[in-house]
Design an enzyme around this catalytic site. Structure first.
Site, PDB file in Angstrom:
ATOM      1  N   ASN A 172      37.664  21.687  39.855  1.00  0.00           N
ATOM      2  CA  ASN A 172      37.297  22.602  38.768  1.00  0.00           C
ATOM      3  C   ASN A 172      37.626  22.021  37.394  1.00  0.00           C
ATOM      4  O   ASN A 172      37.048  22.444  36.390  1.00  0.00           O
ATOM      5  CB  ASN A 172      38.006  23.956  38.947  1.00  0.00           C
ATOM      6  CG  ASN A 172      37.517  24.700  40.181  1.00  0.00           C
ATOM      7  OD1 ASN A 172      36.518  24.322  40.793  1.00  0.00           O
ATOM      8  ND2 ASN A 172      38.232  25.746  40.571  1.00  0.00           N
ATOM      9  N   LYS A 211      49.182  39.035  28.914  1.00  0.00           N
ATOM     10  CA  LYS A 211      48.442  40.193  28.390  1.00  0.00           C
ATOM     11  C   LYS A 211      49.303  41.443  28.488  1.00  0.00           C
ATOM     12  O   LYS A 211      50.047  41.629  29.462  1.00  0.00           O
ATOM     13  CB  LYS A 211      47.145  40.400  29.182  1.00  0.00           C
ATOM     14  CG  LYS A 211      46.339  39.138  29.360  1.00  0.00           C
ATOM     15  CD  LYS A 211      45.016  39.378  30.046  1.00  0.00           C
ATOM     16  CE  LYS A 211      44.403  38.057  30.502  1.00  0.00           C
ATOM     17  NZ  LYS A 211      44.962  37.538  31.762  1.00  0.00           N
ATOM     18  N   TYR A 234      49.352  41.688  36.409  1.00  0.00           N
ATOM     19  CA  TYR A 234      49.214  40.913  37.650  1.00  0.00           C
ATOM     20  C   TYR A 234      50.508  40.942  38.472  1.00  0.00           C
ATOM     21  O   TYR A 234      50.486  40.643  39.666  1.00  0.00           O
ATOM     22  CB  TYR A 234      48.863  39.445  37.377  1.00  0.00           C
ATOM     23  CG  TYR A 234      47.580  39.185  36.612  1.00  0.00           C
ATOM     24  CD1 TYR A 234      46.625  40.174  36.416  1.00  0.00           C
ATOM     25  CD2 TYR A 234      47.320  37.919  36.087  1.00  0.00           C
ATOM     26  CE1 TYR A 234      45.460  39.921  35.706  1.00  0.00           C
ATOM     27  CE2 TYR A 234      46.162  37.658  35.384  1.00  0.00           C
ATOM     28  CZ  TYR A 234      45.236  38.655  35.183  1.00  0.00           C
ATOM     29  OH  TYR A 234      44.090  38.384  34.480  1.00  0.00           O
ATOM     30  N   HIS A 251      45.132  43.711  27.082  1.00  0.00           N
ATOM     31  CA  HIS A 251      44.387  43.474  28.325  1.00  0.00           C
ATOM     32  C   HIS A 251      43.049  44.235  28.384  1.00  0.00           C
ATOM     33  O   HIS A 251      42.034  43.687  28.792  1.00  0.00           O
ATOM     34  CB  HIS A 251      45.270  43.847  29.524  1.00  0.00           C
ATOM     35  CG  HIS A 251      44.889  43.146  30.792  1.00  0.00           C
ATOM     36  ND1 HIS A 251      45.801  42.815  31.762  1.00  0.00           N
ATOM     37  CD2 HIS A 251      43.698  42.709  31.245  1.00  0.00           C
ATOM     38  CE1 HIS A 251      45.173  42.210  32.763  1.00  0.00           C
ATOM     39  NE2 HIS A 251      43.896  42.138  32.470  1.00  0.00           N
ATOM     40  N   ASP A 259      46.982  31.159  32.475  1.00  0.00           N
ATOM     41  CA  ASP A 259      46.703  32.545  32.115  1.00  0.00           C
ATOM     42  C   ASP A 259      47.320  33.503  33.124  1.00  0.00           C
ATOM     43  O   ASP A 259      47.076  33.405  34.323  1.00  0.00           O
ATOM     44  CB  ASP A 259      45.176  32.745  32.101  1.00  0.00           C
ATOM     45  CG  ASP A 259      44.795  34.133  31.621  1.00  0.00           C
ATOM     46  OD1 ASP A 259      44.563  34.295  30.406  1.00  0.00           O
ATOM     47  OD2 ASP A 259      44.719  35.055  32.463  1.00  0.00           O
ATOM     48  N   LYS A 304      40.336  30.497  38.977  1.00  0.00           N
ATOM     49  CA  LYS A 304      41.530  30.583  39.819  1.00  0.00           C
ATOM     50  C   LYS A 304      41.228  29.899  41.141  1.00  0.00           C
ATOM     51  O   LYS A 304      40.151  30.060  41.718  1.00  0.00           O
ATOM     52  CB  LYS A 304      41.881  32.062  40.057  1.00  0.00           C
ATOM     53  CG  LYS A 304      42.881  32.316  41.175  1.00  0.00           C
ATOM     54  CD  LYS A 304      42.201  32.685  42.486  1.00  0.00           C
ATOM     55  CE  LYS A 304      43.195  32.775  43.637  1.00  0.00           C
ATOM     56  NZ  LYS A 304      42.514  32.881  44.950  1.00  0.00           N
ATOM     57  N   ILE A 351      38.560  30.057  32.859  1.00  0.00           N
ATOM     58  CA  ILE A 351      39.877  29.992  33.537  1.00  0.00           C
ATOM     59  C   ILE A 351      39.720  30.317  35.032  1.00  0.00           C
ATOM     60  O   ILE A 351      40.144  31.368  35.505  1.00  0.00           O
ATOM     61  CB  ILE A 351      40.898  30.938  32.861  1.00  0.00           C
ATOM     62  CG1 ILE A 351      40.299  32.341  32.609  1.00  0.00           C
ATOM     63  CG2 ILE A 351      41.368  30.349  31.535  1.00  0.00           C
ATOM     64  CD1 ILE A 351      41.377  33.377  32.225  1.00  0.00           C
TER      65      ILE A 351
HETATM   66  P1  A2P Z   1      40.463  29.894  46.466  1.00  0.00           P
HETATM   67  O1  A2P Z   1      41.636  30.371  45.694  1.00  0.00           O
HETATM   68  O2  A2P Z   1      40.644  30.045  47.953  1.00  0.00           O
HETATM   69  O3  A2P Z   1      40.024  28.492  46.064  1.00  0.00           O
HETATM   70  P2  A2P Z   1      37.001  33.385  39.835  1.00  0.00           P
HETATM   71  O4  A2P Z   1      37.880  32.388  39.141  1.00  0.00           O
HETATM   72  O5  A2P Z   1      35.609  33.455  39.329  1.00  0.00           O
HETATM   73  O6  A2P Z   1      37.635  34.762  39.952  1.00  0.00           O
HETATM   74  O7  A2P Z   1      36.797  32.864  41.346  1.00  0.00           O
HETATM   75  C1  A2P Z   1      37.889  32.727  42.187  1.00  0.00           C
HETATM   76  C2  A2P Z   1      37.402  32.608  43.619  1.00  0.00           C
HETATM   77  O8  A2P Z   1      36.641  31.401  43.786  1.00  0.00           O
HETATM   78  C3  A2P Z   1      38.545  32.543  44.560  1.00  0.00           C
HETATM   79  O9  A2P Z   1      38.162  33.229  45.735  1.00  0.00           O
HETATM   80  C4  A2P Z   1      38.695  31.036  44.846  1.00  0.00           C
HETATM   81  O10 A2P Z   1      39.207  30.862  46.151  1.00  0.00           O
HETATM   82  C5  A2P Z   1      37.266  30.554  44.745  1.00  0.00           C
HETATM   83  N1  A2P Z   1      37.158  29.171  44.249  1.00  0.00           N
HETATM   84  C6  A2P Z   1      37.788  28.647  43.178  1.00  0.00           C
HETATM   85  N2  A2P Z   1      37.414  27.367  42.975  1.00  0.00           N
HETATM   86  C7  A2P Z   1      36.524  27.085  43.959  1.00  0.00           C
HETATM   87  C8  A2P Z   1      35.782  25.906  44.305  1.00  0.00           C
HETATM   88  N3  A2P Z   1      35.878  24.805  43.582  1.00  0.00           N
HETATM   89  N4  A2P Z   1      34.950  25.989  45.365  1.00  0.00           N
HETATM   90  C9  A2P Z   1      34.837  27.122  46.100  1.00  0.00           C
HETATM   91  N5  A2P Z   1      35.512  28.256  45.830  1.00  0.00           N
HETATM   92  C10 A2P Z   1      36.352  28.243  44.771  1.00  0.00           C
END
Ligand code: A2P
Length: 277
Positions: free
Chosen positions: A242, A77, A52, A110, A47, A232, A230
């Site tokens: 994840n 988007k 972005y 978007h 995505d 990140k 989705i």
């Molecule tokens: P990072 O990129 O350093 O892993 P969202 O998808 O809800 O926006 O959340 C993204 C945030 O969660 C980012 O700061 C990402 O940091 C962090 N994050 C993503 N996967 C994990 C995970 N498995 N454990 C802890 N933090 C995570």
């Protein structure tokens, strides 16, 4: 456990894996590295968005991955500044050029930007592009039922997907029920609440109980609620984690405990007032 990602069927017959990879707020270089790593982990839904500013990096990441384009469900988007029929057609061409591809699997408006009142014209351009075979599925992002009702009544075409903020601290139960009745799949952005919901004590307790990480508990919650999420991450280990949410299940007690978390807290903008161009 990345080989058996369940898919949801969309109202146009296409389908999406229930876990995909989000790329906000990565820049081009970061997106290239992250997308390549995510595809190596087994992600097949990627995505991005014109806003972005990382479409070129996403495209390079896909190309470098060695995964065939036909195996990737690629979403982008349309940014707010491009609302309108002709500007949408032009913006779509620019998105394809930046991504280095000749079609999108899913293209979303978007934000609705109701104060500009151009989203119906924009949608007509989306319908045209789908008819031309340049987009497999068309959808929206951050739309409310009133916005989608207008798309349907003025064009006769319902979006396949609405991508919205949704996580256990912002569950939008009424909105989910409405989408289920309409047959529109919800894709959830910031499924981890931008990392904030990971800190919750209930999530931590349930994670310990299952021998999983807090992120896996949240993403499993999305999967069991029939949603696409989705998340990140820039960290390949977290990317793997994840995606590894299909070999355990939350029980009724876990679901009930997580239901108490909903503080109706958004991390991002409000669809009715956000004017993000
Ligand atoms: P990072 O990129 O350093 O892993 P969202 O998808 O809800 O926006 O959340 C993204 C945030 O969660 C980012 O700061 C990402 O940091 C962090 N994050 C993503 N996967 C994990 C995970 N498995 N454990 C802890 N933090 C995570």
């Amino acid at each position: 456990m990345t080989d058996a990602i369940p898919h949801l069927t969309l109202n146009d017959g296409q389908h999406l894996p229930q876990i995909g990879f989000g790329t906000w707020p990565l820049d081009d270089a970061q997106a290239q590295t992250a997308v390549q790593a995510a595809l190596a982990c087994g992600y097949r839904l990627i995505d991005t968005a014109a806003r972005y500013g990382n479409e070129a990096g996403v495209g390079r990441g896909i190309a470098a991955s060695g995964v065939a384009r036909s195996q990737v469900r690629l979403t982008s988007k349309l940014r707010g500044s491009e609302h309108g029929f002709d500007s949408t057609l032009r913006a779509f061409d620019a998105t394809l050029a930046a991504l280095g591809t000749d079609y999108l699997d899913l293209y979303l408006i978007h934000w609705p930007l109701p104060m500009r009142d151009l989203y119906v014209d924009t949608w007509r351009a989306f319908v045209r592009l789908r008819e031309e075979g340049r987009i497999r599925s068309i959808g929206v992002s951050n739309f409310q039922p009133a916005h989608i009702d207008r798309l349907l009544s003025e064009t006769g075409v319902l979006p396949a997907v609405n991508q919205i903020e949704l996580h256990p601290d912002f569950t939008q139960a009424a909105l989910r029920a409405w989408h289920a009745r309409q047959g529109i799949v919800i894709e959830c952005w910031s499924p981890l609440g931008r990392g904030e919901v990971l800190k919750d004590a209930t999530v931590a307790r349930i994670a310990r109980k299952h021998g999983r990480s807090p992120a896996q508990i949240l993403l499993r919650w999305h999967v069991q609620h029939g949603l696409v999420a989705i998340p990140k991450s820039q960290d390949p280990e977290r990317m793997r984690q994840n995606l590894a949410v299909f070999d355990f299940a939350l029980d009724a007690e876990d679901i009930a405990a997580l239901a108490l978390l909903d503080g109706e807290h958004r991390q991002g903008g409000d669809p009715d007032t956000n004017d993000e161009r």
